[in-house]
Motif scaffolding. Sequence first.
Motif, short mmCIF file in Angstrom:
data_model
loop_
_atom_site.label_atom_id
_atom_site.label_comp_id
_atom_site.label_asym_id
_atom_site.label_seq_id
_atom_site.Cartn_x
_atom_site.Cartn_y
_atom_site.Cartn_z
N ALA A 1 0.84 -1.20 0.00
CA ALA A 1 0.00 0.00 0.00
C ALA A 1 0.87 1.24 0.00
CB ALA A 1 -0.91 -0.01 1.22
N ARG A 2 0.55 2.15 -0.93
CA ARG A 2 1.28 3.42 -1.00
C ARG A 2 0.29 4.56 -1.22
NH1 ARG A 2 4.98 -0.18 -3.13
NH2 ARG A 2 7.05 -0.02 -2.20
N PRO A 3 0.51 5.70 -0.59
CA PRO A 3 -0.39 6.84 -0.78
C PRO A 3 -0.42 7.26 -2.25
CG PRO A 3 1.07 7.20 1.09
CD PRO A 3 1.60 6.00 0.36
N ALA A 4 -1.62 7.69 -2.69
CA ALA A 4 -1.81 8.21 -4.05
C ALA A 4 -2.73 9.41 -3.95
CB ALA A 4 -2.38 7.15 -4.98
N LYS B 1 -4.95 11.78 -2.16
CA LYS B 1 -5.67 11.59 -0.91
C LYS B 1 -6.12 10.15 -0.73
CE LYS B 1 -7.39 16.35 -0.65
NZ LYS B 1 -8.59 17.22 -0.54
N GLY B 2 -5.89 9.32 -1.76
CA GLY B 2 -6.27 7.92 -1.70
C GLY B 2 -5.07 7.01 -1.58
N TRP B 3 -5.23 5.80 -2.10
CA TRP B 3 -4.17 4.80 -1.98
C TRP B 3 -4.10 3.96 -3.24
CZ3 TRP B 3 -1.03 4.38 2.31
CH2 TRP B 3 -1.42 5.13 3.44
N ASP B 4 -2.89 3.49 -3.55
CA ASP B 4 -2.69 2.46 -4.57
C ASP B 4 -2.18 1.21 -3.86
OD1 ASP B 4 -3.49 4.02 -6.64
OD2 ASP B 4 -1.48 4.50 -7.36
N ILE B 5 -2.87 0.10 -4.08
CA ILE B 5 -2.50 -1.15 -3.43
C ILE B 5 -2.11 -2.14 -4.52
CG2 ILE B 5 -3.28 -3.03 -1.96
CD1 ILE B 5 -5.23 -1.04 -0.69
#
Length: 617
Positions: free
Chosen positions: A146-149, A151-155
């Motif tokens: 999981a990495r921040p993208a 205000k969301g996230w990319d998993i």
Amino acid sequence: MKLEYHYPRHVKNQKTGETITFDPVNNPLHAERLIRNFHHSNPEHPDAKLDGLDADRCIAFFVDQTVSMAMGDGDRRPYQLAANECTPTAGDRLASKIHDRYPGFELVEFHPYEGTAVIERLDPDRLRVRGIMAAELKTKPYLLQARPAGKGWDITMDPSVTYLPVRDDPAANRAATRIGQEGWHARTDTMNHVIHVIPGTPPTFLPSHPYPFDQLKDSDGGRTRFGVWLPESGDQPYEDAVIDWRESPFVLIGGEPGSGKSVCINAILATLIAAGDDLSIIDLNNKATDYYWTRPWVTPGHWGCESDVQGAGVLNRLIEDIEHGERAKVWKENAWQNWYEIPDWAKRKYPRHTVVVDEFSSLVDKAAMTRTIPKPDKTLPAVFRAMFMGQAQYDIKYAMQRLVRTARAQGYRLILASQTVNQQSGLGPTIRDLFGHRIIMGASPSASVLGTLHDQKSMPDVPGRVKDDPRISKGVGVGEINGARPRIFKTFWAGHDGMGDVQALATALVDAIGVPDGVDASAFLDTLAKHGPDNPVDGQVMNALTERIDLPYQTALASDETLAALKEGWDDSKLNFGGDQGSSQRGDNPSRPVADGPKDAGADLMDASRLADLLGA
């Protein structure tokens, strides 16, 4: 674990004091001495094996397959696996060992067949996000990164993770909501094994979504828009809920009274009428008013709402045509497999035929096939009546099942609605599987209709903001269309400018396709307008609209020899026992008066000779 050991190029012979070249490559005794020296200098690696020699640099390579360790420093480090960790089942054990050996680090990549892994120092947010997603997808946390993208996230998923959208999209969306808030949703790039967790606001519906009247113009009936899907986020536009009839010609609708089944069916049915389909309607007599707006376009002889017998008659005659009649013969002679692929002349001669069966569970709640006709002089009328009604309802139940099993290729469509969807109501799994489109109406559906859906485990819960607002919850349901995962939708509402739903649909159809000969469009539309005590509806027009399309009672009886024989036995029993001896129930006789001539053929009249015999007795 791979280890390097530097050995001397020359050594002194302890016996002679002579200096000699140390050559473990070509001298086995020197090689044995090298191994002993290594183990003496490295007691922590007692099981290490000699793996190679570099004679030019005087380096010996040893491998200890029982030890794993991280390489380098920093917050992200490659990790060398031990031999006993090079299996997929070792991941949990390794993750636990990482915690103990490298505090603050987590296992984030695990490649057992390559003998490598990666450990990384994760902040609390990344730990939480990958843990939530792993729990919902039922996979291991170390198989997700999981990495921040924004205000969301990319998993990112490990390639070993099998992601099936039909099964896993709902789980990923649940995880997105838990990671953020209601309105957050997931978009999955299965090609690159990435789940994008996207922020959003909570979604809801409008109090009403206008019916798209444009689809009634030049409609070919291939696709029907009947409502809108609940967006994944309030920031997204509404997407039309669409039935593709080429995918499946059968729709199953479950819902309790007042859940909006009729409004949903009306929204679907209008496009099929506009496309020129023949039309049959079967419903309870006291519920048939829901379909009065369709009467100009119902095929004559196909209104099966006045009694169970007439409902059975309509379906029996349809099955006869499908399996043995002209339609069946033409299809067989030409080896046609799909109505959409037959010649244009054949489409004109044999148009598609839509069958609507509403309140199905109530129509067949006493269904029972008659195997033996009892003797009228020894059987009470009430017994005959129960058998007669059971046989009529059995005909409805059996004909419906035959229709969905055999009618697809010939251009027949079925819209079936029921308050109960289970084996007892004739809608067991083998029949339900034939319906490619399934709908549950109601924001809080009961257990009696949950069987409507094929994939009940993936059925989404209607959000509280939708369910608890009476303006929003009207017309809400869950649709499993074209075999896709279940989604929440709201049915279109056609009412506008003071007109109700069915009045607006009928008015639009009159404008789009007109009415058949013999129907006064203005008088018909007036029956759908608002009326009161001082302005009653024209009963003559109402009756004429029904009589034009009604299936005569005697014709319905003739569609099943058993039904006709039971009626005759019942009539004889009433003569023998002096009356019906049973309370009147729905469907045993025509609802119209008996003294209006041929249209009332089959009403309960006593034969004159039998009356004379009774009087003489």
